[in-house]
Design an enzyme around this catalytic site. Sequence first.
Site, mmCIF file in Angstrom:
data_model
loop_
_atom_site.group_PDB
_atom_site.id
_atom_site.type_symbol
_atom_site.label_atom_id
_atom_site.label_comp_id
_atom_site.label_asym_id
_atom_site.label_seq_id
_atom_site.Cartn_x
_atom_site.Cartn_y
_atom_site.Cartn_z
ATOM 1 N N ARG A 161 0.806 -1.219 0.000
ATOM 2 C CA ARG A 161 0.000 0.000 0.000
ATOM 3 C C ARG A 161 0.843 1.274 0.000
ATOM 4 O O ARG A 161 0.537 2.246 0.691
ATOM 5 C CB ARG A 161 -0.976 0.006 1.180
ATOM 6 N N SER A 210 -11.589 -0.634 1.850
ATOM 7 C CA SER A 210 -11.070 -0.981 3.165
ATOM 8 C C SER A 210 -10.660 0.272 3.936
ATOM 9 O O SER A 210 -9.928 1.110 3.419
ATOM 10 C CB SER A 210 -9.871 -1.914 3.036
ATOM 11 N N GLU A 280 -6.004 2.931 6.038
ATOM 12 C CA GLU A 280 -5.707 2.791 4.609
ATOM 13 C C GLU A 280 -6.289 3.973 3.841
ATOM 14 O O GLU A 280 -5.697 4.453 2.886
ATOM 15 C CB GLU A 280 -6.257 1.471 4.064
#
Length: 287
Positions: A161, A210, A280
Amino acid sequence: GEYRENFILAPLTWFKVGGPADLLFKPADLEDLSCFLKKLPQDIEIMTLGAGSNVLIRDGGIDGVVIKLGKAFSSIEIISDDQIKIGAACLNYNLAQFCYQNSIQGFEFLLGIPGSIGGGVAMNAGAYSHEFKDIIISIEAVDRDGVIHTIPSDQIGFKYRGNSLPKNLIFTGAICHYKIGNQSDIKAQMDQIMTHRTASQPVKEKTCGSTFMNLPDQKVWQLIDKAGMRGAIIGGAQMSEMHCNFMINTGNATASDLENLGELVRNKVLSTSNTQLTWEVKRIGKK
């Protein structure tokens, strides 16, 4: 390009919340973007807004300039027998559909990732055991001084990420490698991904995917569930009943509602499982 002062950013995000930008700039093309940055005083902050699928813009808005790439950065072009060039503003969904129409395999996973190519590169987005690092050959980016760079994949520093590039780069395009596959097999995999997403994620809600990053040895949704936070509500914000690592705007949430709910979830998980969750969703702007 196009300039808008005190532009409310909420409509440009999937959460549909957020305050104004001092200035919204939509460059006409790459040259226009480069010229704009060269002339922009260094003390003025800039931020790039992609599809708005993984961002929570706070109610106070954003100081400085928000740059929004438009149609000039949305192209898809097959440039060789094994390479495809894509603009950073191209939606992942559109690229997946283009690849299906041209019997190109390896891009099906993009159906599971809301957002654009630029955002996908920025966070090395992934789904269904694939990540952006698996398809990227190189990217095109413009720095704060308006200088255009081509950066090969091995210099991007892809990680879970994220990447290791300077934060002031604006991604404008990418070159990806591809292979020709069987169109019916590609379609079958795309159908399987869409069926799974629809059955397991609140795709019809105002959400950003998410909320918290996954952990190597634990499923985040299970920790949230254990903490009793499935369906938890603050104002117009709610942790989804369907998938409790998804946060949704039920209709009238503020950015503060969403952020406060996320922080409540983090605190509850820390107290029940002794695990610190990491956001996130990118939270930006002034409260």
